[in-house]
Scaffold this active site. Structure first.
Site, PDB file in Angstrom:
ATOM      1  CE  LYS A  33      -1.536   1.142   4.227  1.00 18.31           C
ATOM      2  NZ  LYS A  33      -1.070   2.431   4.535  1.00 18.31           N
ATOM      3  CB  THR A  34       3.811   2.238   2.329  1.00 15.69           C
ATOM      4  OG1 THR A  34       2.908   2.124   3.469  1.00 15.69           O
ATOM      5  CG2 THR A  34       4.165   3.644   2.274  1.00 15.69           C
ATOM      6  CG  ASP A 220      -2.100   5.733   4.136  1.00 14.91           C
ATOM      7  OD1 ASP A 220      -2.690   4.622   3.768  1.00 14.91           O
ATOM      8  OD2 ASP A 220      -1.134   5.564   4.758  1.00 14.91           O
ATOM      9  CD  GLU A 221      -4.071   2.787   7.318  1.00 17.12           C
ATOM     10  OE1 GLU A 221      -4.862   2.159   7.044  1.00 17.12           O
ATOM     11  OE2 GLU A 221      -2.663   2.387   7.561  1.00 17.12           O
ATOM     12  CD  GLN A 251      -5.367  -4.637   7.271  1.00 14.08           C
ATOM     13  OE1 GLN A 251      -4.636  -4.264   8.125  1.00 14.08           O
ATOM     14  NE2 GLN A 251      -5.109  -4.350   5.927  1.00 14.08           N
ATOM     15  NE  ARG A 599      -1.332  -6.972  10.981  1.00 15.13           N
ATOM     16  CZ  ARG A 599      -1.315  -6.376   9.891  1.00 15.13           C
ATOM     17  NH1 ARG A 599      -0.315  -5.417   9.808  1.00 15.13           N
ATOM     18  NH2 ARG A 599      -2.282  -6.482   9.024  1.00 15.13           N
TER      19      ARG A 599
END
Length: 724
Positions: A33-34, A220-221, A251, A599
């Site tokens: 994503k980043t 973002d997010e 998420q 994770r």
């Protein structure tokens, strides 16, 4: 330009090169994503579509903003000057300074921190003649912040929105609080977004100015946005519609702080013709972990849908482990022993994490790691015995055990508030020093001699009489009953029950866990000695250490090995969340489980216990429904008496509890317990200090099921009873 694009997979490249119109990038965990967000930013600049000052980029943390700034500068080969890049609050503060006069402020306004906000609100409430002990300012502040998160200034709060708090006067107090903020030329954090949104709503010329300024918007997010953040973004994107939102509906786990998963779910309705790009190639986890996570989250109905698949060539690995253990003590030992085993095998502690649903669960694992000499750190919070409420409760216990403990007495004399101010404390200290006696003894003498007057005299007198009563209870009933009674009668539990902040339920859970911890020790003195030794365990953020944290704190992190303990109904999914939010709350809990699984890079180990301690007794637990939802092909289920079938049944309520000693599981190397020398047989008559006489109906290891004559059926440890 082609160099940075060739490093992207086809879906990532599509997200970067789709520059015209609204775009939603559904970026699954570990899908880059980043990289997509920063590459898209750089691509806009390098392709000449916009100058740096014409791109508005919004992140949720300062760290994410700093990282994006550095990456973009590295990609374009020079510092990017004039960027509108930052968090929602930082960007809105910048805008508000430009237009402050439109909401009755000047450009030099101050931003209040949380403590100042509460102090100001308390002043407003007192000016209205309200008793701030009956109506707690933090509770009203929570109501006001919810309104601000929804983009509602006082004028927009309707009767339907009005809270029952303060007998329906919350809206009027909100308006008075806002007036006071303006008078002081200040704003709180909620105002930054609220004021700017109101300016954009009410001033078409200002909105048009920002439409001309920003040609592209990057977010973002997006799944974590609340309603006022959503409104702000929609207003800014009305003209050019070149808005790109990156997020993952699977998420979205922060509804308790105002996040609305519906914002991302309705993106296509908000922006007709929007393009959706799904990033599904995961470069973090093994294939079994991804398949297990995807199978679990597929049970949610409120989602746009995507399926993670491995993007690495070496994505094969071991299945997700689901381990059933007899009780929570055994679970803590098993996790600690497994960590030690992995370290002996060459794994670094820094690449291992224990992720719990609620903060109080860390205590058992902290103590096990200390026993094993394994260094650890608690991420996103304090270690268990360092938390405010635990320190307060231990201070009460220290005074109970040792009345001359002045440091502990001074800590709790005004907690909860008893009207003991600085003047009264100075009098107490002066008397204790002059007469060479402890503070508690000085307080008693001053009360007897009339040296302490008014409210402090009455309140401190009640406290001292309480300690006399609790010491008598300690001698008769033991330390567990006494602590529970003390926390109740002192008003300390009530203080947190009346606190409406988001942290209060967790603090109450921690206090209950403290009582559970106390039950593991024969005496109060033994427990206090243990706490002192635990507190001496050096905490250093650096070095090779196991990470302990809640699932919420783990978002955005990754580890080779992830332990996921406590997957039991009522604990995870949380009964409190399901009671408050119903089916919507259950879906968020499932998203939290999905976050926990994703994770893990190499191995994910889920555990659940058949029994958990409630105060001095044990209560049976059943496995979480999430365990039944994991796909069989990707999961290896082993364990003890809690797992005597090949798989967990679909309906947790029919889970069979088999009362026999758990068999040893090789990977966990469970140690056997020492048997009691004078074993108590089924049918024996016994006596318990609290519950009285009873008959043993079942015996398993060191636990007894007893039918008490007066108290009914209980499960207790054999060391708490004696033969009658």
């Amino acid at each position: 330009m082609t160099d940075y694009l060739t490093r992207l997979n086809p879906e990532q490249r599509e997200a970067v090169e789709t520059l015209d119109g609204p775009l939603l990038v559904l970026a699954g965990a570990g899908t880059g994503k980043t990289r997509v967000l920063t590459t898209r930013f750089a691509h806009i600049l390098l392709s000449g579509r916009a100058y740096p000052s014409q791109v508005l980029a919004v992140t949720f943390t300062n760290r994410a903003a700093r990282e994006m700034r550095e990456r973009v500068a590295a990609m374009i080969g020079r510092p990017a000057e004039g960027l509108w890049l930052g968090t929602f609050h930082a960007l809105c503060a910048r805008m508000l300074r430009r237009h402050a006069e439109l909401v009755g402020l000047t450009s030099s306004f101050n931003i209040l921190d949380a403590d100042d906000q509460l102090r100001l609100l308390k002043q407003v409430m007192e000016a209205e003649g309200l008793d701030t002990k009956r109506w707690a300012p933090p509770a009203l502040m929570a109501v006001i912040q919810r309104w601000k998160d929804r983009g509602l200034p006082p004028a927009r709060v309707t009767p339907a929105d009005e809270s029952d708090f303060v007998n329906g006067r919350a809206r009027a107090l909100y308006a008075a609080y806002q007036d006071r903020l303006r008078t002081l030329n200040t704003a709180d954090f909620g105002d930054l977004l609220l004021h700017v949104t109101e300016i954009l709503r009410g001033h078409a010329d200002v909105l048009a100015q920002y439409h001309r300024s920003f040609r592209y918007i990057l977010v973002d997010e997006y799944q974590d946005t609340n309603l006022v953040q959503y409104l702000w973004l929609r207003l800014l994107a009305q003209s050019h519609r070149n808005i790109c939102c990156v997020g993952d509906d699977d998420q979205s786990i922060y509804s308790w702080r105002g996040a609305e998963v519906e914002n991302i779910l309705r993106f296509e309705k908000d922006f007709p013709g929007a393009r959706i790009v799904r990033l599904e190639r995961n470069y973090r986890s093994t294939a079994p972990i991804l398949a297990a996570a995807s199978g679990l989250i597929a049970h949610n109905e409120g989602r746009l849908g995507k399926t993670l698949r491995p993007g690495r060539a070496d994505a094969t690995g071991e299945k997700v482990s689901v381990i059933g253990l007899w009780d929570s003590d055994e679970e803590a030992r098993a996790v600690g022993d497994r960590i030690e085993q992995l370290r002996r095998g060459g794994d670094r502690l820094a690449e291992m994490a224990v992720l719990v649903r609620t903060g109080y669960q860390t205590r058992a694992f902290e103590e096990r790691l200390i026993t094993l000499g394994l260094p650890y750190r608690v991420i996103g919070g304090l270690r268990f015995y360092e938390r405010q409420e635990i320190r307060d409760a231990i201070a009460y216990m220290r005074v109970l055990h040792q009345p001359a403990d002045d440091l502990a007495f001074e800590r709790i004399i005004n907690v909860p508030r008893r009207g003991v101010g600085e003047q009264a404390l100075r009098l107490l200290h002066g008397t204790a020093r002059d007469r060479e006696i402890p503070l508690a003894a000085a307080a008693a003498q001053l009360i007897d001699q009339g040296g302490l007057r008014g409210k402090p005299r009455e309140a401190v007198g009640d406290l001292l009489r309480g300690f006399i009563r609790w010491r008598d209870l300690l001698a008769r009933e033991g330390h567990v009953i006494t602590l529970a009674t003390l926390l109740d009668e002192s008003g300390y539990m009530r203080m947190w029950q009346q606190d409406k902040s988001a942290e209060a339920p967790g603090r109450l859970d921690n206090l209950k866990e403290l009582v559970r911890a106390l039950a593991e020790f024969d005496t109060l003195a033994g427990f206090l000695d243990h706490v002192s030794l635990v507190m001496e365990n050096e905490e250093n953020a650096e070095g090779d250490r196991v990470s302990l944290m809640t699932l919420h704190a783990a978002k955005g992190l990754e580890f080779d090995t992830v332990f996921l303990p406590g997957w039991e109904e009522g604990l995870f999914p949380s009964q409190r969340t399901m009671d408050e939010s119903g089916a919507k709350g259950l879906e968020e809990e499932r998203r939290l489980a999905y976050v926990g699984l994703t994770r893990a890079r190499r191995r994910a180990i889920i555990s659940h216990a058949a029994n958990r301690r409630i105060y001095a007794n044990w209560q049976s637990s059943i496995p979480s429904r999430f365990i039944a939802e994991l796909p069989d092909a990707q999961v290896e289920r082993t364990g003890s008496a809690a797992m005597q079938r090949d798989r967990v049944p679909a309906a947790p309520s029919v889970f069979p509890m088999i009362a026999r000693r758990p068999r040893t599981v090789e990977v966990w190397e469970q140690p056997a317990r020492k048997a009691r020398a004078d074993a108590i047989a089924v049918g024996a008559r016994v006596f318990h200090q609290k519950f009285g006489y009873g008959t043993v109906t079942a015996a398993e290891d060191d636990k007894l099921d007893i039918a008490f004559d007066q108290a009914g059926d209980k499960r207790v440890l054999d060391r708490f009873v004696e033969k009658a």
